[in-house]
Scaffold this motif. Structure first.
Motif, short mmCIF file in Angstrom:
data_model
loop_
_atom_site.label_atom_id
_atom_site.label_comp_id
_atom_site.label_asym_id
_atom_site.label_seq_id
_atom_site.Cartn_x
_atom_site.Cartn_y
_atom_site.Cartn_z
N ASN A 184 -3.67 -2.85 9.96
CA ASN A 184 -5.04 -3.30 10.23
C ASN A 184 -4.97 -4.68 10.84
O ASN A 184 -4.34 -5.57 10.27
CB ASN A 184 -5.85 -3.38 8.94
CG ASN A 184 -6.10 -2.01 8.37
OD1 ASN A 184 -6.83 -1.21 8.93
ND2 ASN A 184 -5.47 -1.72 7.24
N ARG B 144 -1.08 -6.41 -8.40
CA ARG B 144 -2.06 -7.15 -9.23
C ARG B 144 -1.39 -8.25 -10.05
O ARG B 144 -2.00 -9.24 -10.38
CB ARG B 144 -2.81 -6.19 -10.15
CG ARG B 144 -3.75 -5.29 -9.34
CD ARG B 144 -4.65 -4.44 -10.20
NE ARG B 144 -5.64 -3.78 -9.39
CZ ARG B 144 -5.95 -2.49 -9.47
NH1 ARG B 144 -5.33 -1.71 -10.34
NH2 ARG B 144 -6.88 -1.97 -8.69
N GLY C 230 0.84 -1.20 0.00
CA GLY C 230 0.00 0.00 0.00
C GLY C 230 0.87 1.24 0.00
O GLY C 230 0.57 2.24 0.66
N SER D 32 -0.67 -0.39 -7.38
CA SER D 32 -1.09 -0.84 -8.72
C SER D 32 -0.25 -0.13 -9.78
O SER D 32 0.42 0.88 -9.50
CB SER D 32 -2.58 -0.57 -8.93
OG SER D 32 -2.81 0.81 -8.87
N ALA E 231 -3.02 -6.28 2.98
CA ALA E 231 -2.85 -7.04 1.74
C ALA E 231 -2.38 -8.46 1.99
O ALA E 231 -2.50 -9.30 1.10
CB ALA E 231 -1.83 -6.32 0.84
N SER F 29 -1.34 3.70 16.57
CA SER F 29 -0.63 4.96 16.35
C SER F 29 -0.83 5.94 17.51
O SER F 29 -1.86 5.93 18.17
CB SER F 29 -1.14 5.57 15.06
OG SER F 29 -0.18 6.40 14.53
N GLY G 262 1.30 4.78 3.49
CA GLY G 262 2.34 4.14 2.68
C GLY G 262 3.30 5.15 2.05
O GLY G 262 4.52 4.94 2.06
N1 LIG Z 1 -3.00 0.61 13.73
C1 LIG Z 1 -3.07 1.94 13.66
O1 LIG Z 1 -2.87 2.64 14.65
C2 LIG Z 1 -3.36 2.63 12.36
C3 LIG Z 1 -2.89 3.93 12.15
C4 LIG Z 1 -3.13 4.54 10.94
C5 LIG Z 1 -3.84 3.88 9.95
N2 LIG Z 1 -4.33 2.62 10.21
C6 LIG Z 1 -5.06 1.91 9.17
O2 LIG Z 1 -4.14 1.71 8.11
C7 LIG Z 1 -4.79 1.82 6.84
C8 LIG Z 1 -3.98 2.80 5.99
O3 LIG Z 1 -4.76 3.73 5.35
P1 LIG Z 1 -4.24 4.65 4.18
O4 LIG Z 1 -5.17 5.78 4.14
O5 LIG Z 1 -2.79 4.91 4.28
O6 LIG Z 1 -4.38 3.73 2.89
P2 LIG Z 1 -5.63 3.07 2.14
O7 LIG Z 1 -6.40 4.11 1.43
O8 LIG Z 1 -6.37 2.21 3.09
O9 LIG Z 1 -4.82 2.14 1.08
C9 LIG Z 1 -4.29 2.70 -0.07
C10 LIG Z 1 -3.14 1.88 -0.57
O10 LIG Z 1 -3.50 0.49 -0.70
C11 LIG Z 1 -3.29 0.04 -2.06
N3 LIG Z 1 -4.29 -0.97 -2.37
C12 LIG Z 1 -5.59 -0.79 -2.72
N4 LIG Z 1 -6.19 -1.98 -2.95
C13 LIG Z 1 -5.25 -2.94 -2.72
C14 LIG Z 1 -5.29 -4.36 -2.76
N5 LIG Z 1 -6.38 -5.03 -3.10
N6 LIG Z 1 -4.14 -5.02 -2.47
C15 LIG Z 1 -3.01 -4.35 -2.11
N7 LIG Z 1 -2.92 -3.00 -2.03
C16 LIG Z 1 -4.04 -2.30 -2.33
C17 LIG Z 1 -3.42 1.30 -2.87
O11 LIG Z 1 -2.74 1.17 -4.12
P3 LIG Z 1 -3.49 1.51 -5.52
O12 LIG Z 1 -4.32 2.75 -5.30
O13 LIG Z 1 -2.36 1.71 -6.48
O14 LIG Z 1 -4.36 0.31 -5.82
C18 LIG Z 1 -2.71 2.32 -1.97
O15 LIG Z 1 -1.32 2.19 -2.08
C19 LIG Z 1 -6.21 2.19 7.15
O16 LIG Z 1 -7.02 1.05 7.08
C20 LIG Z 1 -6.18 2.72 8.56
O17 LIG Z 1 -7.40 2.51 9.24
C21 LIG Z 1 -4.08 1.98 11.37
#
Ligand SMILES: NC(=O)c1ccc[n+]([C@@H]2O[C@H](COP(=O)([O-])OP(=O)(O)OC[C@H]3O[C@@H](n4cnc5c(N)ncnc54)[C@H](OP(=O)(O)O)[C@@H]3O)[C@@H](O)[C@H]2O)c1
Length: 319
Positions: free
Chosen positions: A242, A202, A158, A183, A222, A266, A164
């Motif tokens: 996640n 993909r 991601g 992607s 993923a 976080s 990411g």
């Molecule tokens: N544990 C914690 O404290 C914490 C803290 C922060 C965030 N989080 C979680 O972490 C996640 C991160 O969110 P984010 O906003 O950075 O990103 P996101 O919008 O959830 O993911 C976007 C990324 O994932 C890729 N992606 C989309 N579909 C995919 C698939 N089927 N397989 C593999 N990669 C795929 C996208 O690439 P393409 O667009 O090129 O397809 C893009 O690089 C969230 O779910 C959030 O809730 C958790």
């Protein structure tokens, strides 16, 4: 003042622009005129009550069982302190910060001890609002949880998303050798961010990469621990952002195994945000605004975030 409110959980249609009372700062508090605020995956999850795994009931207990307790979302923001109560940390001027909510409004109260830092004049509001959510997660997970060292081989899944895109850059700044997945349309972006290797998820499944890493940092969900183990060296770590009950149990039972699963949530410390701003000023970190929207197009902004294909951050312009 204008604010984006939601009174029920649901799709982007539950959001609307409304007039609400402008808050007044109390002792130690700051009143910030918000110029830009990110719409993050956390905002989407709160709006839709889409808490992952067993966090569903926990999330509703925390944020409102039947309907949201706090009707204004928004955590990562940039703006200007326009009034401050006695003893406030910052008296006036441009700031950026990360608060538990309320930033999707024209004005925001920042309480004492919350995560806010002065914003250098060269850092514009949209870019500044794109920094805290992804930046704080990337910094804390890579520095404190995975303890990345120079030369470490890091795979970011991601890599073009909000966390990411920051993770690729932060890992590079720590001296790691970064491979990242997204992607095909985003592979050039991964290289621009500093990845040595950009891979299309993909056409190249993680388990088929044929080489091993010290760290798999999965920002999307993923892969699972079994898959990650196949591409980790002995002593390597799988850090998924996640996770649910299964991963919590695995983390407990896997502590004696050669390849570790590390879970964390976080944090939002002003010192960490100041470190990210310093990295940005030193040219090590570029906040990535994939798309910005005016306030009245908040539903489109949420729909893009929920698609999980945004590049970097999605930002609302509040002015
Ligand atoms: N544990 C914690 O404290 C914490 C803290 C922060 C965030 N989080 C979680 O972490 C996640 C991160 O969110 P984010 O906003 O950075 O990103 P996101 O919008 O959830 O993911 C976007 C990324 O994932 C890729 N992606 C989309 N579909 C995919 C698939 N089927 N397989 C593999 N990669 C795929 C996208 O690439 P393409 O667009 O090129 O397809 C893009 O690089 C969230 O779910 C959030 O809730 C958790």
């Amino acid at each position: 003042m204008k604010a984006i409110v939601y009174r029920d959980y649901g799709g982007p249609e539950v959001l609307s622009v409304a007039e609400i009372e402008t808050p007044r700062p109390g002792p130690g508090e700051m009143l910030v005129k918000v110029e830009a605020a990110a719409v993050t995956t956390a905002d989407w999850r709160l709006r839709a009550a889409a808490f992952p795994g067993i966090l569903g009931p926990v999330g509703r207990a925390m944020f409102g069982w039947r309907r949201p307790r706090n009707p204004v979302l928004g955590s990562a923001f940039a703006g200007e302190v326009v009034a401050a109560g006695a003893g406030a940390d910052i008296a006036a001027g441009p700031v950026l910060g990360f608060v538990p909510g309320g930033a999707h409004a024209e004005y925001l109260i920042v309480k004492p001890g919350q995560c806010v830092v002065a914003r250098p004049y060269g850092l514009d509001a949209e870019a500044a609002a794109a920094l805290p959510f992804g930046g704080l997660s990337a910094l804390v997970f890579l520095r404190d949880v995975a303890k990345v060292t120079p030369g470490a081989r890091v795979l970011v899944l991601g890599g073009s998303g909000e966390v990411g895109a920051m993770a690729v850059q932060v890992a590079r700044a720590m001296g790691a050798r970064v491979s990242a997945m997204a992607s095909a349309p985003n592979l050039a972006l991964l290289h621009e961010l500093g990845a040595e290797e950009a891979l299309d998820y993909r056409s190249q499944p993680v388990t088929g990469l044929g080489r091993r890493f010290d760290l798999v940092f999965d920002t999307f969900g993923a892969c699972d621990l079994t898959q990650a183990r196949q591409v980790l060296v002995r002593g390597g770590q799988f850090v998924p952002l996640n996770f649910g009950l299964r991963e919590m149990l695995q983390a407990l039972t896997n502590c004696l195994r050669a390849r570790k699963l590390r879970l964390h949530v976080s944090t939002d410390r002003a010192g960490d945000l100041a470190e990210l701003v310093a990295m940005q000023q030193a040219g090590q970190l570029r906040p990535l605004v994939g798309q910005s929207f005016p306030l009245d197009q908040v539903r489109a902004a949420h729909a893009l975030v929920e698609s999980r294909h945004k590049r970097g951050a999605v930002v609302l312009r509040m002015g």
